[in-house]
Every structure is written in C-alpha cells, then in structure tokens.
Scaffold this motif. Structure first.
Motif, mmCIF file in Angstrom:
data_model
loop_
_atom_site.group_PDB
_atom_site.id
_atom_site.type_symbol
_atom_site.label_atom_id
_atom_site.label_comp_id
_atom_site.label_asym_id
_atom_site.label_seq_id
_atom_site.Cartn_x
_atom_site.Cartn_y
_atom_site.Cartn_z
ATOM 1 N N VAL A 237 1.828 34.388 9.793
ATOM 2 C CA VAL A 237 3.158 33.781 9.847
ATOM 3 C C VAL A 237 4.179 34.791 10.370
ATOM 4 N N LEU B 73 4.372 35.009 14.141
ATOM 5 C CA LEU B 73 5.146 33.928 14.739
ATOM 6 C C LEU B 73 6.646 34.176 14.602
ATOM 7 N N VAL B 74 7.071 34.703 13.444
ATOM 8 C CA VAL B 74 8.488 35.004 13.233
ATOM 9 C C VAL B 74 8.967 36.057 14.222
ATOM 10 N N ALA C 8 -2.933 35.215 5.871
ATOM 11 C CA ALA C 8 -2.022 34.115 6.204
ATOM 12 C C ALA C 8 -0.581 34.604 6.302
ATOM 13 N N ILE C 9 -0.179 35.506 5.403
ATOM 14 C CA ILE C 9 1.177 36.058 5.437
ATOM 15 C C ILE C 9 1.429 36.774 6.761
#
Length: 421
Positions: free
Chosen positions: A192, A195-196, A188-189
């Motif tokens: 994310v 996307l950043v 999950a990290i």
C-alpha cells in the motif's frame, strides 16, 4: 489534498518542489509499523519454531541489518542520482518480496535470504526519506549548517517510535496465528505504501534536492565526496556504535529476558515501553541537547548507554530479585533509549554540516553503512558470548561489558570529529 510543497532559497525564488514534511513523517510511522510487527518476533520464531541457536539467529539478524544499513551508501547514491520517489517505491516493493520469502522460509539459508532481501528494501527507502527530510529542514531554517535546529529529525524519531509502538502490538496479535500472518500483514502494508508514494511523492531531481544544495551547476559532483572526508568517515565509525547498541534490543534482549525468568513473552511489552518513552521524551531531550551543544549531546548519549550496559553486566551475574525479573532489562533498555534520543537527532542534523555543498543522500547512506558494518561484525562476535548468557554467571556479563566498553569509547572519541559551525 496535496502531497507537495514549494521550497524556496534564501533569495525567495522557487528552487524546487518536495513532499510536505507531514507526508514524510507519516511514511516513517507506517514503515515502522510494517517493520516492528515482524522483526522483533523473528528471533523468537527462529528459536522456538525452528530450534535455531543464538549464533544462527545473530547471523540472520546481523545480515538483515548489514544488508539495510550497510547498503545505505549505495541507496543514498541512487537517491541522489535517480530521485527519491523511485527509490522509495522500489524499497517498499523489495521489502514485500523479502517478507514473502521469510513467510516461506523453514531453514537457515532461506531465513538468511529473506532477511537480506528485507534489508535491501530498507536500504533503498530510508536514505531517500532522510535526504528529503534534510532538505525540508534546511529550507525551513534557511541554514543547512550545524547551527540549524534538528526539529524535523526529532519528529522523525518520534513518528518512527509511534510506529514502533503499534508494530509490536500488531505483531503480538498476529503471532497468535503464526509468524506467517505477521509477515503477510507487513507485506500488505508495504504494498500500500508503494502506491501512496507513486501518488504523492513528486518526481523531483536527485532525491528532491533543491538547487541550493548543489555545487555550482555540477549536479552529482559530490556524490562520493563523503568517502574522501576523513573527518566524516571517523565520525560515522564512532557513531556506528549507537546502531550496534540499539540492535541488542533484537539480539541480546531476548537472551536477558530468558536469563532473568521474565520470558520472551515480555518482549512486546518492552518494545512498547521503549517506544512510549521515546514518544514522550524525544522532543524535550532534543531541545535540551540543542542547548548543551552537539559535542556534549553525543558524549552524554553514549555515556548513558555505557552505564546501562555496565549495570546489566553486573546484574546478569546473579539471580533476578523475586518479583522483579524485568528490572535488569528495564534498566538497560531505559538507558539505551535515553542515550539513543540524545545521539540520533544530533548526529542526523550534523550530516547537513558535513555535506553542505554536496548532495546529502550519500552522506546519510555512509552514516548508516558504517552502522551496518558494526552490527554485522558485532553480532557475529557477540553471538557466541550470548550462548553463555542464558543463566546467571560471570560469563553472562561478557557481552554486556563489551558493549559498555564500546559505548564508552565512542563517548570519548566522537566529539573530536564534530564539524565546526
């Protein structure tokens, strides 16, 4: 908030745009949180949950490191040709896939596949990040040569270690639920992060390299130049011992903790200690290493590592003192961390001197590829030696003595290949 900054050449004209150093440092921190919440506990899970031996565990960890470090050269070449953002996004998504495979794994082949996929993700991500840091460092100092201060690389290490502090703590909490929980949290990290990067990393040419780092107008002409530079290849080969040594935190340290009676439950605490030590001391050590010079810094760092391994080789032959079962491991990891702090920012800063006039991604990639080859070969050779190191004996000293010899060899040899100013 803007994630980009303007880079100017010595003439003051705008040469290109790149992400702000703060974003690069934060990326390293978060990437390490996702990594250290899983990998330090992978060996424990493979041994405790699946009954695998040291040779199988060493092969999996070595394959992961080789897939990452060993493929850095190709990751660096792709970063030079296709741009940093594309590689950083791809790397995080591939690592998501690797963690999902590991969460599903229940035997050696599936653990091996998941480890290799995870490593490939790092191979795509890290050279792109390092080339962006190298560009930002060169632009800030106005000098890409060996005399430039390696401050950004020292900060990169510090931020990475902050992530390495938080990662094991998160992993230890999740390990109570199961290794699968840590793997899913790590996935999950990284999702994310992808996307950043899509939002904040600019779509620059050739890994964000400004025009000042080119050779005339022949973009990419020096992509494979690193392989033709014998001096750099030899430098990278001796530097590879640093990665092999540091990798023993994952392979050899759990063995030593069992031998001394401290138990693998102390593993997370040791990782936190190493990371805190690095966060506190990396900056002053980097400053001192700049004053003593590159050759002395590299020799000193490898010498400290050699002493740490030699001390553990001696101490592993006897029972740990009562009430001080952690002492032998603490001495070794302290020396290993101090040596790593001397060597790593120094070597990373020197790459710009080797690559000056060429895209730097491939140079950073080759530096890591040599390390990956050393870890793969070293772990395969050290694995059988560690099988006899779970109990105090003369045989328990063998892997640590071998590592001490390798570090001492690099301490003597690597200074010959440091580039001149």
């Amino acid at each position: 908030m803007s994630g980009t900054r303007v880079l100017a050449g010595e003439s003051g004209r705008v040469r290109g745009a790149g992400p702000a150093p703060g974003l690069l440092l934060a990326s390293q921190l978060i990437f390490n949180v996702g990594f250290f919440s899983v990998v330090p506990f992978l060996a424990v899970s493979m041994r405790g949950d699946f009954g695998m031996g040291a040779l199988a565990i060493g092969a999996v960890l070595g394959a992961r490191t080789f897939a990452q470090q060993g493929m850095f050269l190709f990751g660096g070449v792709l970063a030079d040709r296709w741009g940093a953002r594309r590689l950083m996004v791809s790397g995080t998504l591939v690592r998501v896939a690797g963690y999902l495979v590991l969460a599903w794994a229940a035997d050696f082949p599936s653990f091996l596949a998941g480890a290799i996929i995870t490593g490939v993700g790092g191979a795509l991500f890290s050279p792109a990040l390092e080339s962006l840091v190298g560009t930002a460092r060169s632009m800030e100092t106005g000098n890409a040569g060996t005399g430039a201060k390696p401050t950004l690389f020292a900060l990169l290490v510090i931020f990475g270690e902050i992530g390495a502090v938080a990662g094991p703590v998160l992993g230890a909490l999740l390990l109570g639920v199961g290794i699968d929980a840590a793997l899913l949290a790590g996935a999950a990290i990284f999702a994310v992060m992808a996307l950043v990067f899509l939002r904040w990393i600019p779509g620059t040419d050739a890994g964000g390299q400004p025009a000042i780092s080119r050779v005339g107008n022949r973009e990419g002409a020096g992509t494979w130049a690193c392989l033709r530079e014998r001096r750099f290849v030899l430098f990278a080969s001796f530097y590879a011992v640093n990665l092999l040594a540091y990798n023993q935190l994952y392979l050899g340290l759990p063995v030593e903790l069992e031998r001394s009676g401290a138990g693998v439950g102390a593993l997370a605490g040791v990782f936190v200690y190493v990371s805190l030590l690095t966060v506190v001391l990396q900056w002053p050590i980097a400053g001192f290493m700049r004053r003593v010079g590159d050759k002395t810094a590299l020799s000193l760092g490898f010498s400290v590592q050699a002493v740490g391994f030699l001390l553990l080789a001696v101490l592993s032959t006897r029972e740990a003192p009562e009430g001080a079962s952690l002492a032998p491991a603490a001495l070794m990891v302290t020396a290993l961390a101090l040596g790593h702090m001397c060597v790593t920012p120094t070597a990373m800063g020197l790459v710009a001197g080797f690559a000056y006039g060429h895209p730097a991604g491939a140079y950073y990639g080759l530096l890591a590829t040599c390390g990956g080859l050393a870890v793969l070969a070293g772990n395969v050779l050290l694995g059988p030696l560690y099988e006899h190191a779970y109990l105090p004996s003369l045989a328990a000293a063998a892997p640590w003595a071998a590592l001490a010899l390798l570090a001492a060899t690099s301490a003597v040899a690597i200074r010959r290949f440091v580039p001149g100013h």
